[in-house]
Design a protein around this motif. Sequence first.
Motif, PDB file in Angstrom:
ATOM      1  N   PHE A  46      -5.093   7.803   3.064  1.00 54.89           N
ATOM      2  CA  PHE A  46      -3.960   7.083   3.637  1.00 54.89           C
ATOM      3  C   PHE A  46      -4.070   5.598   3.348  1.00 54.89           C
ATOM      4  CE2 PHE A  46      -2.279   4.640   7.218  1.00 54.89           C
ATOM      5  CZ  PHE A  46      -0.938   4.957   7.096  1.00 54.89           C
ATOM      6  N   LEU A  47      -5.266   5.024   3.547  1.00 56.07           N
ATOM      7  CA  LEU A  47      -5.467   3.595   3.317  1.00 56.07           C
ATOM      8  C   LEU A  47      -5.231   3.246   1.857  1.00 56.07           C
ATOM      9  CD1 LEU A  47      -6.212   0.849   4.461  1.00 56.07           C
ATOM     10  CD2 LEU A  47      -8.600   1.397   4.033  1.00 56.07           C
ATOM     11  N   THR A  48      -5.695   4.075   0.945  1.00 52.53           N
ATOM     12  CA  THR A  48      -5.494   3.828  -0.483  1.00 52.53           C
ATOM     13  C   THR A  48      -4.014   3.811  -0.818  1.00 52.53           C
ATOM     14  OG1 THR A  48      -7.585   4.925  -0.959  1.00 52.53           O
ATOM     15  CG2 THR A  48      -6.067   4.620  -2.795  1.00 52.53           C
ATOM     16  N   PHE A  49      -3.279   4.794  -0.308  1.00 52.72           N
ATOM     17  CA  PHE A  49      -1.844   4.851  -0.578  1.00 52.72           C
ATOM     18  C   PHE A  49      -1.110   3.681   0.065  1.00 52.72           C
ATOM     19  CE2 PHE A  49      -2.648   9.500  -1.224  1.00 52.72           C
ATOM     20  CZ  PHE A  49      -2.393   9.481  -2.589  1.00 52.72           C
ATOM     21  N   ALA A  50      -1.501   3.302   1.261  1.00 57.31           N
ATOM     22  CA  ALA A  50      -0.857   2.171   1.925  1.00 57.31           C
ATOM     23  C   ALA A  50      -1.126   0.879   1.165  1.00 57.31           C
ATOM     24  CB  ALA A  50      -1.332   2.058   3.366  1.00 57.31           C
ATOM     25  N   CYS A  51      -2.352   0.726   0.670  1.00 59.79           N
ATOM     26  CA  CYS A  51      -2.689  -0.466  -0.121  1.00 59.79           C
ATOM     27  C   CYS A  51      -1.860  -0.496  -1.399  1.00 59.79           C
ATOM     28  CB  CYS A  51      -4.182  -0.489  -0.459  1.00 59.79           C
ATOM     29  SG  CYS A  51      -5.245  -0.818   0.950  1.00 59.79           S
TER      30      CYS A  51
ATOM     31  N   GLN B  40      -4.218 -18.340   6.725  1.00 53.84           N
ATOM     32  CA  GLN B  40      -4.807 -17.598   7.839  1.00 53.84           C
ATOM     33  C   GLN B  40      -4.500 -16.104   7.709  1.00 53.84           C
ATOM     34  OE1 GLN B  40      -3.537 -18.842  11.731  1.00 53.84           O
ATOM     35  NE2 GLN B  40      -5.163 -17.695  12.742  1.00 53.84           N
ATOM     36  N   TYR B  41      -3.292 -15.770   7.265  1.00 52.57           N
ATOM     37  CA  TYR B  41      -2.930 -14.362   7.083  1.00 52.57           C
ATOM     38  C   TYR B  41      -3.784 -13.724   5.982  1.00 52.57           C
ATOM     39  CZ  TYR B  41      -0.149 -10.154   6.600  1.00 52.57           C
ATOM     40  OH  TYR B  41       0.251  -8.842   6.547  1.00 52.57           O
ATOM     41  N   LEU B  42      -4.053 -14.469   4.916  1.00 52.97           N
ATOM     42  CA  LEU B  42      -4.911 -13.939   3.855  1.00 52.97           C
ATOM     43  C   LEU B  42      -6.327 -13.690   4.373  1.00 52.97           C
ATOM     44  CD1 LEU B  42      -5.354 -13.069   0.929  1.00 52.97           C
ATOM     45  CD2 LEU B  42      -5.863 -15.466   0.392  1.00 52.97           C
ATOM     46  N   ILE B  43      -6.858 -14.624   5.142  1.00 47.80           N
ATOM     47  CA  ILE B  43      -8.207 -14.443   5.706  1.00 47.80           C
ATOM     48  C   ILE B  43      -8.240 -13.209   6.613  1.00 47.80           C
ATOM     49  CG2 ILE B  43      -9.942 -15.423   7.278  1.00 47.80           C
ATOM     50  CD1 ILE B  43      -9.116 -18.211   6.163  1.00 47.80           C
TER      51      ILE B  43
ATOM     52  N   GLU C 164      -9.528  -7.320   7.416  1.00 45.18           N
ATOM     53  CA  GLU C 164      -9.120  -5.914   7.585  1.00 45.18           C
ATOM     54  C   GLU C 164      -9.672  -5.071   6.438  1.00 45.18           C
ATOM     55  OE1 GLU C 164      -7.558  -4.346   9.978  1.00 45.18           O
ATOM     56  OE2 GLU C 164      -6.776  -6.029  11.146  1.00 45.18           O
ATOM     57  N   LEU C 165      -9.552  -5.594   5.222  1.00 47.25           N
ATOM     58  CA  LEU C 165     -10.017  -4.864   4.042  1.00 47.25           C
ATOM     59  C   LEU C 165     -11.532  -4.656   4.095  1.00 47.25           C
ATOM     60  CD1 LEU C 165      -9.338  -3.665   1.232  1.00 47.25           C
ATOM     61  CD2 LEU C 165      -9.763  -5.939   0.300  1.00 47.25           C
ATOM     62  N   VAL C 166     -12.272  -5.706   4.404  1.00 52.42           N
ATOM     63  CA  VAL C 166     -13.737  -5.609   4.461  1.00 52.42           C
ATOM     64  C   VAL C 166     -14.160  -4.679   5.588  1.00 52.42           C
ATOM     65  CG1 VAL C 166     -15.843  -6.936   4.923  1.00 52.42           C
ATOM     66  CG2 VAL C 166     -14.126  -7.830   3.338  1.00 52.42           C
ATOM     67  N   ASP C 167     -13.447  -4.742   6.716  1.00 58.58           N
ATOM     68  CA  ASP C 167     -13.762  -3.846   7.831  1.00 58.58           C
ATOM     69  C   ASP C 167     -13.538  -2.383   7.465  1.00 58.58           C
ATOM     70  OD1 ASP C 167     -14.455  -5.981   9.406  1.00 58.58           O
ATOM     71  OD2 ASP C 167     -12.597  -5.981  10.578  1.00 58.58           O
ATOM     72  N   ALA C 168     -12.578  -2.129   6.582  1.00 64.12           N
ATOM     73  CA  ALA C 168     -12.257  -0.757   6.209  1.00 64.12           C
ATOM     74  C   ALA C 168     -13.226  -0.191   5.177  1.00 64.12           C
ATOM     75  CB  ALA C 168     -10.828  -0.673   5.669  1.00 64.12           C
ATOM     76  N   TYR C 169     -13.862  -1.048   4.425  1.00 61.34           N
ATOM     77  CA  TYR C 169     -14.757  -0.603   3.363  1.00 61.34           C
ATOM     78  C   TYR C 169     -16.202  -0.985   3.667  1.00 61.34           C
ATOM     79  CZ  TYR C 169     -11.034   0.468   0.031  1.00 61.34           C
ATOM     80  OH  TYR C 169      -9.962   1.019  -0.612  1.00 61.34           O
TER      81      TYR C 169
ATOM     82  N   SER D  72      -4.573   1.856  11.374  1.00 54.89           N
ATOM     83  CA  SER D  72      -3.143   1.929  11.617  1.00 54.89           C
ATOM     84  C   SER D  72      -2.417   1.547  10.336  1.00 54.89           C
ATOM     85  CB  SER D  72      -2.747   0.973  12.743  1.00 54.89           C
ATOM     86  OG  SER D  72      -2.846  -0.368  12.295  1.00 54.89           O
ATOM     87  N   PHE D  73      -1.147   1.825  10.300  1.00 60.00           N
ATOM     88  CA  PHE D  73      -0.363   1.496   9.118  1.00 60.00           C
ATOM     89  C   PHE D  73      -0.352  -0.009   8.888  1.00 60.00           C
ATOM     90  CE2 PHE D  73       3.702   0.884   6.840  1.00 60.00           C
ATOM     91  CZ  PHE D  73       3.394   1.619   5.709  1.00 60.00           C
ATOM     92  N   SER D  74      -0.234  -0.802   9.958  1.00 56.33           N
ATOM     93  CA  SER D  74      -0.204  -2.257   9.796  1.00 56.33           C
ATOM     94  C   SER D  74      -1.549  -2.791   9.302  1.00 56.33           C
ATOM     95  CB  SER D  74       0.203  -2.947  11.098  1.00 56.33           C
ATOM     96  OG  SER D  74      -0.723  -2.690  12.118  1.00 56.33           O
ATOM     97  N   GLU D  75      -2.647  -2.214   9.768  1.00 55.33           N
ATOM     98  CA  GLU D  75      -3.966  -2.615   9.263  1.00 55.33           C
ATOM     99  C   GLU D  75      -4.089  -2.292   7.779  1.00 55.33           C
ATOM    100  OE1 GLU D  75      -6.301  -0.306  11.961  1.00 55.33           O
ATOM    101  OE2 GLU D  75      -6.742  -2.027  13.246  1.00 55.33           O
ATOM    102  N   ALA D  76      -3.605  -1.127   7.403  1.00 55.27           N
ATOM    103  CA  ALA D  76      -3.658  -0.730   5.995  1.00 55.27           C
ATOM    104  C   ALA D  76      -2.794  -1.648   5.141  1.00 55.27           C
ATOM    105  CB  ALA D  76      -3.208   0.720   5.841  1.00 55.27           C
ATOM    106  N   LEU D  77      -1.642  -2.052   5.647  1.00 54.44           N
ATOM    107  CA  LEU D  77      -0.780  -2.965   4.900  1.00 54.44           C
ATOM    108  C   LEU D  77      -1.444  -4.332   4.727  1.00 54.44           C
ATOM    109  CD1 LEU D  77       2.772  -2.143   6.273  1.00 54.44           C
ATOM    110  CD2 LEU D  77       1.819  -1.592   4.030  1.00 54.44           C
ATOM    111  N   ARG D  78      -2.095  -4.823   5.779  1.00 53.14           N
ATOM    112  CA  ARG D  78      -2.787  -6.114   5.666  1.00 53.14           C
ATOM    113  C   ARG D  78      -3.926  -6.015   4.657  1.00 53.14           C
ATOM    114  NH1 ARG D  78      -1.717  -6.277  11.257  1.00 53.14           N
ATOM    115  NH2 ARG D  78      -3.786  -5.477  11.748  1.00 53.14           N
ATOM    116  N   ALA D  79      -4.667  -4.928   4.708  1.00 48.60           N
ATOM    117  CA  ALA D  79      -5.752  -4.733   3.738  1.00 48.60           C
ATOM    118  C   ALA D  79      -5.184  -4.676   2.324  1.00 48.60           C
ATOM    119  CB  ALA D  79      -6.531  -3.454   4.063  1.00 48.60           C
ATOM    120  N   GLY D  80      -4.053  -4.015   2.169  1.00 48.75           N
ATOM    121  CA  GLY D  80      -3.403  -3.934   0.864  1.00 48.75           C
ATOM    122  C   GLY D  80      -2.908  -5.282   0.383  1.00 48.75           C
ATOM    123  N   TYR D  81      -2.467  -6.117   1.313  1.00 55.36           N
ATOM    124  CA  TYR D  81      -2.028  -7.468   0.962  1.00 55.36           C
ATOM    125  C   TYR D  81      -3.190  -8.253   0.360  1.00 55.36           C
ATOM    126  CZ  TYR D  81      -0.762 -12.356   1.475  1.00 55.36           C
ATOM    127  OH  TYR D  81      -0.554 -13.692   1.240  1.00 55.36           O
ATOM    128  N   CYS D  82      -4.347  -8.198   1.010  1.00 54.35           N
ATOM    129  CA  CYS D  82      -5.527  -8.892   0.492  1.00 54.35           C
ATOM    130  C   CYS D  82      -5.886  -8.364  -0.889  1.00 54.35           C
ATOM    131  CB  CYS D  82      -6.710  -8.736   1.440  1.00 54.35           C
ATOM    132  SG  CYS D  82      -8.268  -9.407   0.780  1.00 54.35           S
TER     133      CYS D  82
END
Length: 113
Positions: free
Chosen positions: A5-10, A27-30, A35-40, A55-65
Motif C-alpha cells: 500500500f505504501l509503495t503504491f501511495a508513494c 518544514q513540510y519536506l522535513i 514519515e518516509l524514514v519512519d516507514a522504512y 494511514s493514507f496521509s502518512e503514505a502521501l507525505r512519505a511519497g512527497y519526500c
Amino acid sequence: MKPTFLTFACLLTCLSIPAAQASDDPQYLIQSCQELVDAYTEADQLRTIAKVASSFSEALRAGYCMGRVDEYRRSYECATDDWFEQAARIAEMPESFSTRTTVDELLEHSCAG
C-alpha cells in the motif's frame, strides 16, 4: 520488494503532484521525510508495522519526500548514491532549520553529504 500500500501511495503521489504544484514549505519536506524514514528500516525494506499502520496521509507525505528527492537527483549529482540516505539527512534536520532555508537549499544540503 513486494508491492505494498505504501509503495503504491508513494508512486501515486509522485505521479499526481506536478513540480509546479509541489509544496515550497521546507518544514513540510522535513516532516514528509520523517514519515518516509519512519516507514522504512532501510531503503528497500518496509517495517511490518508500517505496512499495517500507515494511514493514507502518512503514505502521501512519505511519497512527497521520495518524489522531491528523486526529482532533485535527476538534475543534480549527489555525494551519496542512496536516495534513502539523502531523505534521512533531511529528516534529521531540526524543524527550526526550516524557517531559515528553502526546499531547494534543504535538498542541496542533504545532497552534499
